[in-house]
Write an enzyme that holds these catalytic residues in place. Structure first.
Site, short mmCIF file in Angstrom:
data_model
loop_
_atom_site.label_atom_id
_atom_site.label_comp_id
_atom_site.label_asym_id
_atom_site.label_seq_id
_atom_site.Cartn_x
_atom_site.Cartn_y
_atom_site.Cartn_z
N LYS A 109 -15.42 -43.58 1.15
CA LYS A 109 -15.87 -44.76 1.89
C LYS A 109 -16.16 -44.45 3.35
O LYS A 109 -16.83 -45.24 4.03
CB LYS A 109 -14.82 -45.88 1.80
CG LYS A 109 -14.73 -46.52 0.41
CD LYS A 109 -13.79 -47.71 0.40
CE LYS A 109 -13.71 -48.40 -0.95
NZ LYS A 109 -12.86 -47.66 -1.93
N PHE A 130 -8.77 -57.60 -3.97
CA PHE A 130 -8.21 -58.88 -3.57
C PHE A 130 -7.78 -59.62 -4.83
O PHE A 130 -8.39 -59.48 -5.89
CB PHE A 130 -9.26 -59.73 -2.82
CG PHE A 130 -9.51 -59.29 -1.40
CD1 PHE A 130 -8.69 -58.39 -0.74
CD2 PHE A 130 -10.59 -59.80 -0.70
CE1 PHE A 130 -8.94 -58.00 0.57
CE2 PHE A 130 -10.85 -59.43 0.62
CZ PHE A 130 -10.02 -58.52 1.25
N HIS A 143 -17.70 -49.71 2.12
CA HIS A 143 -16.97 -50.28 0.99
C HIS A 143 -17.91 -51.20 0.20
O HIS A 143 -18.24 -52.29 0.66
CB HIS A 143 -15.76 -51.05 1.51
CG HIS A 143 -14.85 -51.55 0.43
ND1 HIS A 143 -15.06 -51.33 -0.92
CD2 HIS A 143 -13.68 -52.26 0.50
CE1 HIS A 143 -14.09 -51.88 -1.61
NE2 HIS A 143 -13.24 -52.46 -0.79
N HIS A 198 -8.71 -45.23 -2.89
CA HIS A 198 -9.36 -46.50 -2.54
C HIS A 198 -9.73 -46.44 -1.06
O HIS A 198 -10.84 -46.78 -0.69
CB HIS A 198 -8.42 -47.66 -2.87
CG HIS A 198 -9.06 -49.00 -2.77
ND1 HIS A 198 -10.27 -49.31 -3.34
CD2 HIS A 198 -8.65 -50.15 -2.14
CE1 HIS A 198 -10.58 -50.58 -3.09
NE2 HIS A 198 -9.62 -51.10 -2.37
N CYS A 218 -12.50 -55.71 -5.86
CA CYS A 218 -12.87 -54.34 -5.51
C CYS A 218 -12.42 -53.32 -6.55
O CYS A 218 -12.69 -52.13 -6.41
CB CYS A 218 -12.32 -53.99 -4.14
SG CYS A 218 -12.95 -55.14 -2.89
N GLU A 223 -1.41 -47.07 0.29
CA GLU A 223 -1.89 -46.11 -0.71
C GLU A 223 -1.33 -44.71 -0.46
O GLU A 223 -1.03 -43.97 -1.40
CB GLU A 223 -3.43 -46.07 -0.72
CG GLU A 223 -3.98 -45.26 -1.88
CD GLU A 223 -5.50 -45.33 -2.00
OE1 GLU A 223 -6.15 -45.82 -1.05
OE2 GLU A 223 -6.02 -44.88 -3.04
#
Lengths: 83, 415
Positions: free
Chosen positions: B336, B400, B341, B307, B167, B318
């Protein structure tokens, strides 16, 4: 039971136009296949499509992108004769 | 043109192309983002899966946008990228027929490759046998083909690659492209990312990981970054392509500088396959190195495009990162909430949104933020857009595998 209908040039033209985006004006018997962006990989996809739609099995080793639309039609007809 | 190179050479965004669930084109995207209206909805292609909601590009007709003779050959992941590239080039005022293509690079990000192509081939193999597998799967499934097709269609004949950092891929791509311009490897780079992940197998797997929101009875409310009731992300398809040039070159040719890509930082958590390191050491190194690369003090950052995936773990981690590093209490948004996403493409579309935020002085709201998680102490913009002069912004992406990437964007004329 459905009756097998031999493919016509019109049916081949329809497949090339509708699935593969070839312009109808470019589909002439003497058009070279690679000139209408039907390269060797694309021709295998064409053969798979014709197999699904018409039930004809075209040997992939017979496909030739240097050949013409007419050559491809002959392959389809030969395959239909063997079906 | 290569005389303006060097590690301090400012790099400019001079063209933007967006194909996302928020719309096709920059104008449609920006209007939808500012409206704060989510795009998630029930997805008939995912019917029968435990999670059957997604964010798809509305009205995407590849035959109409690319021509049937091009569209049929390409996986959706490359179709989305090509349409975005067309807009970016037009926005930049560049014509591939008139450039030296050998000086034009392509760096795209992607996580999953041509998922639909692979799924179709896999189904054909098992249901009908190996002779029914299309050979085209091998020029559509592999991730590298996205940039390969951009080269063919845009006559971009310089260095050509796809980067995969899950991502974070989109941000990694843009950061890598910036280095290629600063080193003099290229004069122009098409940089961005594309993802078309909405096939049953990857969606089933994301669900089995526990990563997806299960709010299927309320699709529009499912992606809710930083909200107390968030419970996972909603998967999206999207592509963004940016035209990057050294600022001096862009100015010399009369191009418009939308924003500057001022700094890039990247790191690895080295912690876990999918969970973020709760201590946030890796993401902090990425953020601090991006700020150092941009030569900006952390407290001067006045906006963050987070993010903000809407997962429990990411958003908390975050928020702590932002509080720990960015002492100037920047405004924060997660787009998002609107777009879902888009995995490997998320970072690229968010860099584009950050550039628009910097350009227009408007921060889009975070959708669905009804009640800020009491564990989160951030100035999250919600409800309506906020007018704010943004000079320095950061865009965060964490993947990831523990792969992290951060970009610093600045307003044109600040460097």
């Amino acid at each position: 039971m459905s009756t097998f209908v031999p493919p016509t040039f019109e049916i081949l033209s329809q497949v090339l136009e509708e699935k593969f985006g070839v312009l109808r004006d470019d589909i002439k018997p003497d058009t070279v296949l690679e000139d209408i962006e039907l390269d060797s990989l694309a021709l295998i996809e064409v053969a798979l499509t014709l197999q699904k739609q018409l039930g004809v099995v075209i040997p992939t080793e017979d496909l030739n992108s240097s050949g013409t639309v007419s050559d491809l039609f002959d392959l389809v007809n030969t395959a239909a004769g063997n079906a | 043109m290569a005389e303006h190179t060097g590690r301090d050479a400012p790099v400019a965004i001079t063209g933007i192309g967006l194909v996302t669930p928020a719309g096709i084109g920059v104008t449609a995207n920006w209007e939808r983002l500012l409206s704060g209206r989510p795009t998630a909805q029930r997805d008939p292609a995912l019917a029968g899966l435990p999670v059957d909601i997604s964010c798809r590009v509305p009205g995407f007709d590849a035959n109409a946008l690319l021509g049937r003779s091009t569209a049929w050959r390409l996986d959706r992941v490359s179709q989305l990228a090509l349409v975005a590239a067309q807009e970016a080039l037009s926005d930049a005022g560049l014509d591939p027929d008139r450039w030296d293509g050998t000086r034009v690079g392509v760096v795209m990000g992607n996580a999953l490759g041509g998922t639909a192509s692979y799924e179709d081939a896999h189904t054909a193999y098992h249901q009908e046998g190996p002779d029914q597998v299309s050979p085209l799967v091998m020029v559509n499934w592999p991730v590298n083909m996205i940039s390969g097709y951009l080269a063919m269609h845009c006559r971009a004949l310089g260095p050509n690659l796809v980067v995969a950092t899950a991502c974070a891929s989109g941000v990694t791509a843009i950061g890598t492209a910036r280095h290629m311009l600063q080193s003099g490897m290229c004069d122009i780079v098409l940089a961005g990312a594309s993802e078309a992940p909405l096939s049953p197998t990857p969606m089933a797997a994301y669900h089995r990981m526990g990563a997806l929101s299960r709010r299927t009875e309320d699709p529009a409310g499912a992606s809710r970054p930083f909200d107390a009731d968030r419970g996972g992300f909603v998967a999206a398809e999207a592509a963004a392509v940016l035209v990057l040039e050294r600022e001096q070159d862009a100015t010399a040719r009369g191009g418009t500088v939308r924003a500057l890509v001022a700094g890039f930082g990247a790191s690895a958590d080295g912690h876990h396959a999918s969970a973020p390191d709760p201590a946030g050491a890796g993401v902090e190194r990425a953020l601090r190195s991006a700020l150092a690369d941009a030569d900006v003090a952390p407290e001067t950052v006045d906006h963050v495009n987070a993010h903000g995936t809407s997962t429990k773990l990411n958003d908390l981690m975050e928020s702590q990162l932002i509080n720990r590093v960015l002492a100037g209490r920047p405004s924060v948004t997660s787009t998002k909430g609107v777009t879902g996403h888009a995995l490997g493409a998320a970072g690229a579309i968010e860099v584009a949104y950050t550039a628009l935020t910097v350009e227009h002085g408007l921060v889009p709201p975070t959708a669905n933020l009804d009640k800020l998680d009491p564990q989160i102490d951030l100035d999250v913009v919600s409800g309506a857009p906020r007018a704010q002069r943004v000079e320095t912004a950061t865009s965060h992406s964490f993947g990831f595998g523990g792969q992290n990437a951060v970009l610093v964007l600045q307003k044109a004329g600040t460097r």
